[in-house]
Design an enzyme around this catalytic site. Structure first.
Site, PDB file in Angstrom:
ATOM      1  N   ASN A 230       0.934  -1.159  -0.139  1.00  0.00           N
ATOM      2  CA  ASN A 230       0.067  -0.001  -0.031  1.00  0.00           C
ATOM      3  C   ASN A 230       0.757   1.260  -0.009  1.00  0.00           C
ATOM      4  O   ASN A 230       0.417   2.535  -0.189  1.00  0.00           O
ATOM      5  CB  ASN A 230      -1.049   0.054   1.220  1.00  0.00           C
ATOM      6  CG  ASN A 230      -0.488   0.015   2.459  1.00  0.00           C
ATOM      7  OD1 ASN A 230       0.965  -0.459   2.674  1.00  0.00           O
ATOM      8  ND2 ASN A 230      -1.290   0.271   3.489  1.00  0.00           N
TER       9      ASN A 230
ATOM     10  N   CYS B   7      -3.341   0.761   7.170  1.00  0.00           N
ATOM     11  CA  CYS B   7      -3.153  -0.182   8.402  1.00  0.00           C
ATOM     12  C   CYS B   7      -3.733   0.844   9.421  1.00  0.00           C
ATOM     13  O   CYS B   7      -4.275   0.335  10.327  1.00  0.00           O
ATOM     14  CB  CYS B   7      -1.616  -0.636   8.613  1.00  0.00           C
ATOM     15  SG  CYS B   7      -0.381   0.758   8.697  1.00  0.00           S
TER      16      CYS B   7
ATOM     17  N   GLU C 180       5.597  -3.802  11.508  1.00  0.00           N
ATOM     18  CA  GLU C 180       3.951  -3.085  11.627  1.00  0.00           C
ATOM     19  C   GLU C 180       3.627  -3.946  10.833  1.00  0.00           C
ATOM     20  O   GLU C 180       3.367  -4.157   9.648  1.00  0.00           O
ATOM     21  CB  GLU C 180       4.310  -1.742  11.042  1.00  0.00           C
ATOM     22  CG  GLU C 180       3.102  -0.883  11.690  1.00  0.00           C
ATOM     23  CD  GLU C 180       1.944  -0.914  10.515  1.00  0.00           C
ATOM     24  OE1 GLU C 180       0.973  -1.695  10.775  1.00  0.00           O
ATOM     25  OE2 GLU C 180       2.101  -0.362   9.510  1.00  0.00           O
TER      26      GLU C 180
HETATM   27  O1  G3H Z   1      -0.536   1.200   6.105  1.00  0.00           O
HETATM   28  C1  G3H Z   1      -0.017   1.251   6.789  1.00  0.00           C
HETATM   29  C2  G3H Z   1       0.951   2.811   6.792  1.00  0.00           C
HETATM   30  O2  G3H Z   1       1.716   2.938   7.796  1.00  0.00           O
HETATM   31  C3  G3H Z   1      -0.258   3.828   7.086  1.00  0.00           C
HETATM   32  O3  G3H Z   1       0.391   5.039   6.816  1.00  0.00           O
HETATM   33  O4  G3H Z   1      -1.261   6.720   8.150  1.00  0.00           O
HETATM   34  O5  G3H Z   1       0.376   7.653   6.416  1.00  0.00           O
HETATM   35  O6  G3H Z   1      -1.680   6.268   5.652  1.00  0.00           O
HETATM   36  P1  G3H Z   1      -0.579   6.592   6.713  1.00  0.00           P
END
Ligand code: G3H
Length: 506
Positions: A169, A298, A264
């Site tokens: 993503n 996430c 993570e």
């Molecule tokens: O998908 C996991 C990422 O660490 C979320 O990052 O809060 O910038 O969308 P974000």
């Protein structure tokens, strides 16, 4: 355009090459891995299917390049990172094009990801210069029983070879969030991109190549997880693993050797809404937090826990905003775009059907065409439904009505995840107490969960992860402390010795 101009050397016919020892190479396997465009569901790109032997060679190069890199002055490492950041931003258009085609990220968000990544790399260079240029000086007489006979000097040293595995993503941003800290701290890098997102990653790596990093310092292998996944994560040459992704991370952590891990692994971020909350603010944040990039973050809001007395009003407001979301291809910069793979879409549909059978209220009609799923707000969700606990990674958002704050906190804490959460209330005292009670790595007060700004600490509790990220924490995590102790022949107290006492001891 992707694969053209300065990027033409990373392509061989219609197959992207892998990066080893400062060169773009074809795999001896003769095999490729297809990357399917989530929108067209046709093969968009192909990458090399690297072999285990090639992984061994990459690990060897990374090991020897690291030795020289560790002797490179910190300011020079920072200078190269600044150069790479500028090149990355200069080439934001072709890299964004890859993100659109590989992971169906909306056009504007794709450009933002690349620019954010350049900024992250520059900030990392600056932060590294500050924090790696400092150490500690300790004296022995602060510990009982000791005189001031020992001076202890501490410094931070690199770990060696960092294995970086980013998710689909944010294949560029979550790759550079590992690459930048690893390099500034004096480590070398082996990058294993996700299949969807691999070509974006390869373009990003070429920007580092163009910046002129030494040969072998950065390497990028592509291929099937089933062939090289475990081989990489269990490789004796890896001195650290930084992984972002799903529960594969749990099995990696069980198999990895005795090396530092940064993980993570997703979340089920709860949004707790109290009676006094500004419901317009909440609704706007639920849309941003729950549906941006079609919920494939996430840190997306994955369950709304709203007090019954304001639930009808909130649901109406969110429903009105969901109706305005534009659904369609990422090229048109739609809000809701196809989810990354057909199997993801099938999984999401399974959660929706379970909720339907168990009596959830659908605020919109469920609709799916290929990988494109229209956004749905599910009201009156109960704890016996899978969607109450599982992470859809799609544009489906459950609402659970609660009768007390304790009920909301209980639901949040009963999850096996603990990444982030948020609470909406005008009462700051209540917000702080609720934040303290929520078992998550971060709680946002009056805003949706988010990882950024990228220098903020970012960490998950329970199955959401190991360690803490964010620029400073990642630099520290990718170093070890080394100490040198100077043992004096006699106690020495600053401004406390006379010349004669020194003469008698030396
Ligand atoms: O998908 C996991 C990422 O660490 C979320 O990052 O809060 O910038 O969308 P974000």
């Amino acid at each position: 355009m992707a694969g053209t101009g300065v990027f033409s050397e990373i392509l061989d016919g219609d197959v992207y090459k892998y990066y080893h020892d400062g060169e773009w190479k074809k795999s001896s396997s003769g095999k490729t891995v297809a990357i399917v465009n989530p929108t067209t569901r046709k093969t968009q790109y192909k990458v090399q299917a690297c072999t285990q032997e090639e992984v061994n060679k990459v690990m060897e190069s990374a090991k020897s390049a690291q030795k020289a890199w560790a002797k490179t002055p910190l300011w020079k490492r920072a200078e190269l990172l600044h150069k790479a950041a500028a090149i990355l931003k200069e080439h934001k258009a072709p890299i964004a094009e890859c993100l659109i085609k590989e992971i169906a990220k909306p056009a504007k968000d794709s450009v933002t990801e690349v620019v954010r990544s350049g900024d992250l790399v520059s900030y990392t260079a600056e932060e590294g210069v500050r924090i790696l240029g400092e150490g500690k000086f300790l004296v022995s007489d602060s510990f009982p029983g000791n005189e001031r006979t020992k001076y202890c000097l501490t410094s931070k040293i690199p770990l060696g070879v960092v294995l970086a595995i980013p998710p689909f993503n944010y294949p560029v941003n979550l790759a550079v969030s590992k690459i930048g800290p690893a390099l500034i701290a004096g480590n070398s890098l082996v990058l294993k991109p996700p299949t969807q997102g691999a070509v974006s990653c390869l373009h990003m790596v070429h920007c580092f190549h163009l910046a002129g990093f030494p040969k072998g310092l950065i390497n990028c292998v592509t291929g099937k997880g089933s062939e090289i996944g475990d081989f990489l994560t269990m490789h004796p040459g890896a001195n650290c693993i930084s992984f972002t992704g799903g529960d594969t991370g749990i099995s990696i952590s069980k198999k990895a050797a005795m090396i530092p891990l940064q993980m993570e692994l997703g979340g089920k971020d709860a949004c707790i809404v109290l009676e006094d909350a500004d419901l317009d603010l909440v609704a706007a944040n639920i849309i941003k937090g729950g549906f941006s990039y079609s919920g494939q973050r996430c840190t997306a809001i994955k369950v709304v826990l709203v007090m019954e007395s304001v639930a009808d009003s909130l649901v109406e407001k969110v429903k009105a905003k969901v109706a305005k979301l534009r659904v369609g291809p990422p090229e048109d910069d739609c809000d809701i775009t196809p989810v990354v793979t057909e199997s993801s879409a099938n999984f999401i549909e399974g959660l929706v059907m379970d909720a339907k059978e168990k009596g959830a209220t659908f605020c919109q009609k469920y609709k799916r065409e290929g990988n494109l799923i229209w956004p749905v707000l599910l009201d009156n969700v109960r704890p016996d439904m899978r969607i109450a606990w599982e992470e859809p990674f799609g544009p489906i958002l459950p609402v659970i009505r609660i009768n007390s704050v304790e009920e909301g906190i209980h639901h949040c804490n009963a999850s096996n995840f603990g990444l982030q959460g948020c609470v909406f209330t005008k009462d700051i005292n209540k917000a702080v107490l609720i934040s303290d009670a929520m078992e998550t790595g971060t709680v946002q007060i009056n805003s949706a969960p988010a990882r950024g700004p990228d220098h903020f600490p970012f960490q998950g509790l329970k199955d959401s992860g190991i360690g803490s990220q964010g620029i400073t924490n990642s630099i520290n995590m990718m170093t070890k402390v080394k100490t040198t102790v100077i043992n004096l022949p006699c106690p020495s107290y600053t401004m406390g010795s006379s010349g004669s006492s020194i003469r008698s001891r030396i």
